[in-house]
Enzyme design. Structure first.
Site, PDB file in Angstrom:
ATOM      1  N   ASP A 164       0.820  -1.154   0.178  1.00 18.12           N
ATOM      2  CA  ASP A 164       0.021   0.079  -0.085  1.00 18.12           C
ATOM      3  C   ASP A 164       0.897   1.260   0.043  1.00 18.12           C
ATOM      4  O   ASP A 164       1.748   1.498   0.959  1.00 18.12           O
ATOM      5  CB  ASP A 164      -0.793   0.176   1.222  1.00 18.12           C
ATOM      6  CG  ASP A 164      -1.626  -1.381   1.321  1.00 18.12           C
ATOM      7  OD1 ASP A 164      -1.629  -2.029   0.673  1.00 18.12           O
ATOM      8  OD2 ASP A 164      -2.460  -1.566   2.317  1.00 18.12           O
ATOM      9  N   GLU A 166     -10.447  -0.904   4.128  1.00 20.32           N
ATOM     10  CA  GLU A 166      -8.971  -0.455   4.491  1.00 20.32           C
ATOM     11  C   GLU A 166      -8.927   0.896   3.651  1.00 20.32           C
ATOM     12  O   GLU A 166      -9.512   1.305   2.706  1.00 20.32           O
ATOM     13  CB  GLU A 166      -7.992  -1.379   4.115  1.00 20.32           C
ATOM     14  CG  GLU A 166      -8.139  -2.796   4.875  1.00 20.32           C
ATOM     15  CD  GLU A 166      -6.964  -3.771   4.466  1.00 20.32           C
ATOM     16  OE1 GLU A 166      -6.375  -4.279   5.455  1.00 20.32           O
ATOM     17  OE2 GLU A 166      -6.532  -4.077   3.269  1.00 20.32           O
TER      18      GLU A 166
END
Length: 505
Positions: A27, A209
């Site tokens: 990420d 998320e």
């Protein structure tokens, strides 16, 4: 555009997308433009090429194309892994972590506490700060600054909210397993109070998320501004595994109210295609935007991978590329607010310029093949008109048998990408796939000639499609046995007029 002409050093190393030199990444986080430099922080395993030892990697760029990898910014230790978060420039030194003369950059990150910690099993929000423009970081000695006692409270995105004379920091984070966005406020980045919650809503089959919340002016009238909430989820994406969705509405400094929610609570599988997806491909996840981007631009980067097979993709010694940066704007389709996403060029909000233009021609149940040259990365722009009765195909291929097939079906209003014969696919049993997207402005009428425009970014291991001037996007990894050096455009059972074709690379 020097990054587009650099050749890959290792197999599948892209030249127009960021990768770490020899380690794993996932990420993006902590994205910020500061002192003339774009900072890309990201989830990194400094010790290997699979997920683990989560720390913040760091790269910088002056133009979003050419990236320089720096040493690990915030490292894991025996007590905590460093999960995702964000970075802000605390210009007034509200945190007291710098001085009036040297205000700090402050990272707000998730501490994922390990077995050796007294908070074992807890995820809470912590701070680190930098007084040298992001080169080195010091963890705040009184971490964590926000602890809900939760095992899945993570991914804080922080921004400065200013309206009606008020000014304070807002944190947007998630209770991942509850499919809920939680909002907090602070005057100093250290003491936080709860504002409100959002969700569950729309897609909820996977954990939520990496949220983001930002205001966007409407491209037709800048005075018409909306707030955009993005939420990434895994699994449960529209075409399988990891994906991102967005909501558009209003934020009053306390509560986000969505105008585009289709279903509240658990998702309706029959309405999945009605939700607003950031990308319809398999490989665009954890997308977040830069803070403080010049000229008020909203620029977003996602991780170009999918947790279905992320640890298995055949790249070495690195694993995991970032997607190409995108300029995000607000528009309307049939009276409803929608996001438009365009690939950005160096130092500009414009789409990547094309070159080597081709001439128009008529495809009547036939095909035409174009050379893409030998460079690793290519930006292809195509515009054509279809009579609506024909599938229009764009086949990426080299000298061998492997190919990736992009198909536009005007009658059905769909865009698809078929990577089943794209090259290496056997490394994961669910990698070979066909992804399909609903075109945002599609109509059911197929009688008139319909205009179709695509921008396709092809790199050593990826294909990113921007259709309808960025209203619909589709991103997939591919691992061809030989580089794609040709594009064949086809029209089946009907007529299509190729208006323009161009390649930059």
């Amino acid at each position: 555009m020097t990054a587009l002409v650099n050749q890959a050093i290792e197999a599948y190393r892209p030249s127009a997308h960021y990768t770490a030199e020899n380690t794993w990444l996932n990420d993006p986080n902590g994205l910020i433009f500061h002192a003339g430099v774009y900072h890309l922080f990201y989830q990194s395993n400094p010790f290997g090429d699979v997920w683990g030892n989560m720390s913040w990697g760091h790269a910088v760029s002056e133009n979003l194309l050419d990236w320089k990898e720096l040493p690990v910014a915030i490292a894991c230790d025996d007590d905590e892994a460093i999960f995702s978060g964000s970075v802000v420039f605390d210009a007034t030194n509200s945190s007291g972590l710098g001085t009036a003369a040297i205000p700090p950059m402050v990272a707000v990150y998730t501490s994922a506490y390990s077995e050796s910690s007294s908070r074992h099993g807890i995820q809470a929000q912590s701070l680190a700060y930098s007084l040298d423009d992001g080169l080195t970081w010091t963890k705040y000695q009184a971490n964590p600054v926000l602890d809900r006692g939760s095992a899945d409270f993570r991914d804080p995105k922080v921004f400065l909210y200013e309206a009606d004379g008020a000014s304070y920091w807002v944190m947007v984070a998630v209770e991942a397993m509850e499919r809920k966005v939680v909002l907090y406020k602070s005057d100093n980045l250290i003491d936080w109070s709860h504002l409100s919650d959002f969700g569950p809503a729309n897609a909820t089959a996977g954990v939520w998320e990496c949220p983001d919340l930002f205001a966007l002016p409407h491209e037709a009238d800048p005075s018409l501004s909306k707030w955009v909430l993005t939420v990434n989820m895994n699994p449960g994406g529209i075409n399988g595994g990891s994906a991102g969705q967005y909501f558009i509405g209003e934020f009053d400094g306390t509560t986000f109210l969505s105008e585009t929610t289709v279903t509240e609570g658990p998702e309706d599988p029959e309405r999945l295609a009605e939700y607003q997806w950031l990308d319809w491909g398999r490989d665009y996840y954890a997308a977040v935007s830069f803070s403080n981007a010049p000229d008020g631009r909203r620029i977003m980067i996602g991780w170009m991978n999918n947790w279905d097979y992320a640890n298995l993709i055949p790249s070495s010694p690195w694993r995991g590329p970032m997607a190409y940066p995108r300029e995000i704007t607000l528009t309307s389709v049939n009276g409803q607010p929608r996001l438009r996403q365009r690939p950005v060029a160096a130092g500009s909000a414009e789409a990547i310029p094309a070159s080597l233009e081709g001439s128009a021609s008529l495809l009547d149940s036939g095909s035409q093949t174009f050379s893409l040259g030998s460079g690793t990365a290519k930006v292809i722009t195509v515009e054509l008109k279809s009579d609506g009765s024909s599938d229009v195909g764009f086949i990426l291929h080299g000298e061998g048998n492997g190919q990736t097939v992009i198909t536009v079906n005007p009658a059905q209003g769909t865009l698809s990408l078929d990577r089943r014969e794209s090259g290496k696919t056997a490394f994961a049993e669910n990698f070979a796939s066909i992804e399909t997207a609903n075109l945002a402005s599609a109509t059911s009428a197929a009688s008139a000639m319909e205009r179709i425009s695509l921008t396709i970014i092809v790199d050593a291991c990826s294909v990113e499609i921007f259709a309808e001037d960025g209203l619909t996007t589709l991103t997939d990894l591919v691992f061809p046995e030989q580089p794609y050096t040709q594009l064949t455009v086809t029209a089946s059972q009907g007529q299509a007029e190729l208006l323009s074709f161009a390649v930059a690379g």
